[in-house]
Motif scaffolding. Sequence first.
Motif, PDB file in Angstrom:
ATOM      1  N   ARG A  13       0.833  -1.204   0.000  1.00  0.00           N
ATOM      2  CA  ARG A  13       0.000   0.000   0.000  1.00  0.00           C
ATOM      3  C   ARG A  13       0.864   1.250   0.000  1.00  0.00           C
ATOM      4  O   ARG A  13       0.571   2.215  -0.714  1.00  0.00           O
ATOM      5  CB  ARG A  13      -0.935   0.014   1.219  1.00  0.00           C
ATOM      6  CG  ARG A  13      -2.103  -0.936   1.077  1.00  0.00           C
ATOM      7  CD  ARG A  13      -3.126  -0.740   2.155  1.00  0.00           C
ATOM      8  NE  ARG A  13      -3.763   0.572   2.069  1.00  0.00           N
ATOM      9  CZ  ARG A  13      -4.661   0.985   2.952  1.00  0.00           C
ATOM     10  NH1 ARG A  13      -5.034   0.219   3.948  1.00  0.00           N
ATOM     11  NH2 ARG A  13      -5.195   2.193   2.826  1.00  0.00           N
ATOM     12  N   ILE A  14       1.929   1.237   0.791  1.00  0.00           N
ATOM     13  CA  ILE A  14       2.830   2.396   0.851  1.00  0.00           C
ATOM     14  C   ILE A  14       3.463   2.628  -0.517  1.00  0.00           C
ATOM     15  O   ILE A  14       3.521   3.759  -1.000  1.00  0.00           O
ATOM     16  CB  ILE A  14       3.898   2.185   1.941  1.00  0.00           C
ATOM     17  CG1 ILE A  14       3.239   2.202   3.326  1.00  0.00           C
ATOM     18  CG2 ILE A  14       4.998   3.233   1.843  1.00  0.00           C
ATOM     19  CD1 ILE A  14       4.111   1.648   4.435  1.00  0.00           C
ATOM     20  N   ASP A  17       1.479   4.345  -3.057  1.00  0.00           N
ATOM     21  CA  ASP A  17       1.132   5.703  -2.622  1.00  0.00           C
ATOM     22  C   ASP A  17      -0.261   5.732  -1.998  1.00  0.00           C
ATOM     23  O   ASP A  17      -1.043   6.654  -2.227  1.00  0.00           O
ATOM     24  CB  ASP A  17       1.242   6.690  -3.789  1.00  0.00           C
ATOM     25  CG  ASP A  17       1.375   8.127  -3.310  1.00  0.00           C
ATOM     26  OD1 ASP A  17       1.865   8.334  -2.181  1.00  0.00           O
ATOM     27  OD2 ASP A  17       0.969   9.037  -4.048  1.00  0.00           O
ATOM     28  N   ASP A  18      -0.544   4.692  -1.206  1.00  0.00           N
ATOM     29  CA  ASP A  18      -1.827   4.552  -0.530  1.00  0.00           C
ATOM     30  C   ASP A  18      -1.589   4.254   0.955  1.00  0.00           C
ATOM     31  O   ASP A  18      -2.226   3.382   1.533  1.00  0.00           O
ATOM     32  CB  ASP A  18      -2.634   3.423  -1.191  1.00  0.00           C
ATOM     33  CG  ASP A  18      -4.007   3.250  -0.582  1.00  0.00           C
ATOM     34  OD1 ASP A  18      -4.584   4.235  -0.101  1.00  0.00           O
ATOM     35  OD2 ASP A  18      -4.498   2.100  -0.571  1.00  0.00           O
ATOM     36  N   GLU A  19      -0.640   4.986   1.549  1.00  0.00           N
ATOM     37  CA  GLU A  19      -0.345   4.754   2.967  1.00  0.00           C
ATOM     38  C   GLU A  19      -1.567   5.106   3.806  1.00  0.00           C
ATOM     39  O   GLU A  19      -2.112   6.205   3.684  1.00  0.00           O
ATOM     40  CB  GLU A  19       0.846   5.596   3.420  1.00  0.00           C
ATOM     41  CG  GLU A  19       1.199   5.379   4.868  1.00  0.00           C
ATOM     42  CD  GLU A  19       2.464   6.097   5.307  1.00  0.00           C
ATOM     43  OE1 GLU A  19       2.503   6.513   6.480  1.00  0.00           O
ATOM     44  OE2 GLU A  19       3.404   6.237   4.505  1.00  0.00           O
ATOM     45  N   ASP A  67       5.816   0.554 -12.183  1.00  0.00           N
ATOM     46  CA  ASP A  67       6.355   1.489 -11.183  1.00  0.00           C
ATOM     47  C   ASP A  67       6.456   0.828  -9.812  1.00  0.00           C
ATOM     48  O   ASP A  67       7.438   1.017  -9.097  1.00  0.00           O
ATOM     49  CB  ASP A  67       5.477   2.738 -11.076  1.00  0.00           C
ATOM     50  CG  ASP A  67       5.592   3.650 -12.297  1.00  0.00           C
ATOM     51  OD1 ASP A  67       6.541   3.463 -13.101  1.00  0.00           O
ATOM     52  OD2 ASP A  67       4.725   4.533 -12.444  1.00  0.00           O
TER      53      ASP A  67
END
Length: 146
Positions: A13-14, A17-19, A67
């Motif tokens: 998740r981090i 870019d979904d921290e 990515d």
Amino acid sequence: MGTVLVDDHVLLRILLDDEPDELRPLGAGLATTGLWYHRLCRALADQTVVGSMSRRLGSGDSAMAADVIAAVVDLPDNIELLTLRTLGWPMAELVRSGIRLNLLSLEALAAARYLEAEICLAAADQNRPLLEAAQVLSIPIRQLAS
């Protein structure tokens, strides 16, 4: 400040870019273990593995997946990755003290003790033995909501 030790699901998740907002206070560090890192790498590298991580990537486009794989292969410097050079002996001491867990959970406990970190697991990572052992050792541990 402190450090938060994250499992492979939270690490993904981090990297996406979904921290989660509730993961850590401002300024707290991030770390993961070698085996959680390996489990994430294995899930992303093996096209035949179907699980929550591969499904999450499958919902994005191929550029996003590329990515993420690049970020996993070259883990960002702000995410500490502890090795067995550091944790091998502390893991053995946990076993000697009577802790009976699989290697992945044993490494997580040793890493949390070494870093004086809180362990943070994804809701999908149901690991009652780790939760119970952390409680016995007074290691802070929590599971994030989905």
